[in-house]
Write an enzyme that holds these catalytic residues in place. Structure first.
Site: not given
Ligand code: NGF
Length: 289
Positions: A204, A133, A44-45, A187, A163, A161
Site C-alpha cells: 500500500s 494471496y 486489502s488496500t 512494506d 504478507t 504475495k
Molecule cells: O494492508 C495490508 C494489511 N498490507 C499491505 C499489503 O501487504 C497488502 C501492506 O502494504 C495489500 O497491499 C493489498 O492487499 O492491497 C501494509 O499496508 C503495509 O506494510 C503497512 O503495514 O496487512
C-alpha cells in the site's frame, strides 16, 4: 531486477459510492510519477472485502482502462463466496488481466482440501495465471510449506504475495520453489525480505513511497547495505506515522495534499477527522514533499 507493485486503493465519494475519477488519478500517479512495475487491484488496500461484486468489477475495469497496458496488472478475486470469486476471475480475464490473485477462503476455518479445491475451481477453464494471496494476520489462514507445495502443483499457480512476517517460512519457500514468484507484502520489513531472494514487493505504501523503496532495492542490488538501512529507516518512520494516523484514509489524505484526488475510505473505515487531516499534512511535509 526486483519488481515493485502498488496495491491500488479504491477512491470513494463521501456517500461510499465509487469515485471513478479518483481511481483514475491514482493509477495515473503510479504510472507517470512512480513509474511503477504494476498494480495490485482489489486487495486489502482496495478495501475490496467491503465491496459488492459489481463494485469490485467496476474497480478492475477502471484500473484496466486507465493503465492502458503501461504497467502489469493483478486482479485480486478472492472471496469467501466461491461463486463470486469465480465470477470475478472470469470477468477479470475477459477484461484482459493476465494475472489474478486470490486470498484463501476465510472465516469458516476451511480444511486444506477445501482451500485447494477453491483455487482449482477459480482457475478451471480460464487461461490465466494466479498468485496466492497469503495474509494470515487478516485472513486467519496460514499455509504450511507442504500446503504451498500442493497448491503449486497446479501449473497456473505461479507464486505468492507473501504478507506474512514468518521469515523462516519465506526462506523455505524460496529454497523449495526457486521458479515460483514471491512478492513480499510487509512494506516496513522489506529490508529483511530482500536477502531471501524475493522477486519483488507489493504494498500500500508504495503508492506514495515508491521512489524510496526503489532506491532501497537498487542499493541492495549494489551491495550498499548502509544505504538500504538508511532508506528503510526513513520509510519506517513514514509507514508507522501512517499507521498511527489510520493507514488507508491517511494514504488518501496524503494523496490529496499532493493534488491527487483519492477520495474517502468506505465505512466502517473512518472518514477523516480534523486531527487525521492535520496528521496527514504533517506526514506529507515530513516525508514526501
Ligand atoms: O494492508 C495490508 C494489511 N498490507 C499491505 C499489503 O501487504 C497488502 C501492506 O502494504 C495489500 O497491499 C493489498 O492487499 O492491497 C501494509 O499496508 C503495509 O506494510 C503497512 O503495514 O496487512
Amino acid at each position: 531486477m526486483k519488481k515493485l507493485y502498488s496495491a491500488l486503493m479504491t477512491a470513494f465519494n463521501e456517500d461510499d459510492t465509487i469515485n471513478e475519477s479518483g481511481i483514475r488519478e491514482m493509477v495515473r500517479y503510479n504510472i507517470d510519477h512512480n513509474h511503477i512495475d504494476g498494480l495490485y487491484v482489489g486487495g486489502s488496500t482496495g478495501e475490496s472485502f467491503m465491496l459488492s461484486t459489481a463494485e469490485r468489477k467496476q474497480a478492475y475495469k477502471i484500473a484496466y482502462d486507465e493503465t492502458a497496458g503501461k504497467a502489469d496488472l493483478i486482479a485480486q478475486v478472492g472471496s469467501v463466496n466461491l461463486k463470486e470469486a469465480k465470477e470475478l476471475a472470469k470477468y477479470a480475464v475477459e477484461l484482459g488481466y493476465k494475472t489474478i490473485s486470490a486470498v484463501p477462503p476465510f472465516y469458516y476455518h476451511f480444511t486444506f482440501e477445501q482451500i485447494k479445491d477453491y483455487y482449482d475451481q477459480i482457475l478451471a477453464g480460464l487461461d490465466v495465471q494466479l498468485i496466492i494471496y497469503s495474509i494470515p494476520a487478516l485472513s486467519g489462514v496460514t499455509l504450511s510449506l507442504a500446503e504451498f507445495a500442493k497448491l503449486f502443483e497446479n501449473p497456473k499457480i505461479i507464486g505468492v504475495k507473501y504478507t506474512n512476517n514468518d521469515f523462516l517460512l519465506l526462506q523455505r519457500l524460496r529454497s523449495a520453489f526457486p521458479d515460483k514468484k514471491i512478492y513480499f507484502g510487509t512494506d516496513e520489513m522489506l529490508i529483511s525480505a530482500l536477502p531471501l531472494g524475493i522477486d519483488g514487493a507489493i504494498g500500500s505504501t508504495f503508492n506514495l513511497n515508491a521512489a524510496r523503496a526503489k532506491a532501497e532495492i537498487a542499493s541492495y542490488e549494489a551491495g550498499d547495505m548502509k544505504k538500504v538501512f538508511e532508506l528503510q529507516d526513513v520509510s519506517n518512520k513514514f509507514i508507522l506515522a501512517l499507521i498511527d494516523n489510520d493507514i488507508y484514509p491517511s494514504l488518501k489524505l496524503v494523496f490529496e495534499e499532493m493534488g491527487v484526488h483519492a477520495g474517502y475510505s468506505k465505512a466502517p473505515m473512518s472518514k477523516p477527522t480534523a486531527e487525521m487531516r492535520a496528521g496527514a499534512k504533517k506526514i506529507y511535509e515530513q516525508y514526501i514533499k
